[in-house]
Scaffold this active site. Structure first.
Site, short mmCIF file in Angstrom:
data_model
loop_
_atom_site.label_atom_id
_atom_site.label_comp_id
_atom_site.label_asym_id
_atom_site.label_seq_id
_atom_site.Cartn_x
_atom_site.Cartn_y
_atom_site.Cartn_z
N GLU A 63 39.92 46.32 50.37
CA GLU A 63 40.69 45.72 49.28
C GLU A 63 41.91 46.56 48.90
OE1 GLU A 63 39.25 42.84 47.04
OE2 GLU A 63 38.00 42.33 48.75
N HIS A 117 36.86 46.49 41.34
CA HIS A 117 37.66 47.47 42.10
C HIS A 117 37.62 48.79 41.34
CE1 HIS A 117 40.21 43.88 43.68
NE2 HIS A 117 39.44 44.31 44.66
N CYS A 158 46.96 46.45 38.68
CA CYS A 158 46.65 45.50 39.76
C CYS A 158 47.92 44.87 40.31
CB CYS A 158 45.80 44.34 39.25
SG CYS A 158 44.18 44.80 38.67
#
Ligand code: SUG
Length: 417
Positions: free
Chosen positions: A162, A229, A346
């Site tokens: 990711e 995350h 993000c």
């Protein structure tokens, strides 16, 4: 060569909607079915870029991807008009806005061949994100075409990756060699652990990091609490690691390694007793951008939700009063992205490099941000109701909006990818 940090933000795309696609992402689940505001979302993102530019930082951007994701729909044997609604939602997501998931980046001072390495993330755990890498790779190959960079394709999909959301670099300063911490998940209780250690190790090898790579497991408790995350519970900048007490499964060896290997290493740890994991995840305190300003002081760019969460606001006030590592806190409104689980950190991919080596079409100044705001104002839908994702009018508007932004940035190479 003069290395600075460039934050490349994903311009929030015209198909931004709330389809509740991300298991383990509490905001995405909570807001499923709500009406989204793509135009306001993109303008919020542009204002965040502008605010960072005005802090004296270099700012870049990535473009929204083609939506619907026609190539992916063809791979599953359908089209946007014929697809089941669930498949259609996966093809209409604007999730590439979260550029921290675009790639993992190892800057030149850390790598054996002296190049800045980027590996595009395969994002294979969530269907709506699993097709992003193709269009992301096309942009990385354009933006970082110079021989100063090595751009890698995705690691094989057996191993979930990711990107930079699970990677932290610590170094005395951006231009000096440092260590790179790869945070992986083993188990997330009811939720998937999206970053696999095999992927992290492959990337460290591809980037020629040798013993500069450190691997650490994310705590199961954090993933189960909604930290899908690592960047939801920890962020690093320069020699500073800013983390929640419960971010890592076994923090002692990690902290010992950082202490031994990063000159001036400093841990800013937030105890669970002061800010619970639940408040940290609701406010996205750790999904702030921790940045070194041109004068050398460290600033934290937080979502406005941090000012509205009493335990978090109290911690920030105490830290500022204590003259801690973070000297300045700025609040930004990215509520439309936050409602899908994406905070200020993000929305950006950090690349530490010489800006002269980057294709200037991916860098912004005030005038370019003004031009983009005008394109967004003219072309982005004001609202999207998730039940309309297969409306012909909406689909046509979204396709046209992307072409308008490509035209404004003179990036015609990206028309079909
Ligand atoms: O992958 N949300 C994203 C948020 C990504 C945040 N990125 C970082 N932490 N770096 C995700 O879960 C929601 C889409 C939806 O539900 O429609 C979504 O994909």
């Amino acid at each position: 060569m003069s290395i600075v940090e460039i934050n490349f933000d994903g311009l929030i795309g015209p198909s931004h909607n709330y389809a509740g696609l991300s298991l383990g992402n509490l905001a995405s689940a909570k807001n499923a079915g709500h009406i989204s505001q793509p135009r306001a979302a993109a303008l919020q993102g542009l204002e965040k870029m502008r605010a960072n530019l005005h802090l004296g930082l270099t700012q870049g951007l990535f473009l929204p991807q083609p939506r619907p994701a026609d190539a992916w729909l063809a791979e599953v044997g359908t089209t946007i008009m014929e697809a089941d609604p669930a498949i259609a939602a996966n093809a209409m997501s604007a999730s590439s806005m979260w550029a921290a998931n675009a790639a993992t980046v190892s800057p030149a001072p850390d790598t054996a061949d002296g190049k800045c390495h980027l590996t595009v993330a395969n994002l294979r755990t969530m269907p709506h994100r699993s097709h992003e890498w193709v269009a992301t790779l096309a942009q990385l190959r354009l933006a970082f075409a110079s021989s100063a960079f090595a751009v890698h394709g995705p690691v094989p999909p057996a191993f979930g990756d990711e990107g930079a959301a699970n990677h932290m670099r610590l170094a005395p300063s951006h231009g000096e060699a440092g260590v790179e911490v790869f945070v992986y998940g083993v188990s997330g209780g009811p939720f998937p652990a999206r970053q696999h250690v095999e992927a992290s190790k492959a990337i460290a090898r591809l980037h020629q990091l040798g013993d500069r790579a450190i691997f650490a497991a994310q705590s199961e408790e954090a993933i189960a609490a909604g930290a899908f995350h690592n960047d939801v519970v920890a962020v690093a900048n320069g020699p500073v690691l800013f983390a929640h007490e419960k971010a890592f499964e076994d923090k002692a060896p990690l902290l010992a390694a950082l202490d031994a290997r990063v000159p001036g290493f400093e841990l800013v740890e937030v105890p669970d007793a002061e800010v619970s994991l639940a408040d940290a995840i609701k406010s996205y305190l750790f999904n702030s951008q921790l940045l070194t300003l041109p004068g050398g002081e460290m600033a934290l760019v937080c979502p406005t939700e941090c000012a509205e969460t009493p335990s978090v606001k109290a911690w920030i006030d105490r830290h500022l009063a204590s003259n801690g590592a973070i000297r300045r806190v700025e609040f930004v409104d990215v509520r439309q992205s936050m409602a899908n689980g994406g905070g200020p950190a993000c929305l950006r991919l950090r690349v530490q490099c010489d800006p002269a080596d980057v294709d200037p079409r991916f860098l912004v100044d005030d005038a370019k941000l003004d031009r983009l705001a005008a394109v967004v104002g003219a072309h982005w839908p004001e609202e999207i109701d998730g039940r309309e994702l297969q409306s012909e009018t909406l689909v046509a508007t979204i396709r046209k909006a992307r072409l308008a932004v490509i035209d404004a940035l003179n990036l015609n190479e990206l028309t079909s990818s």
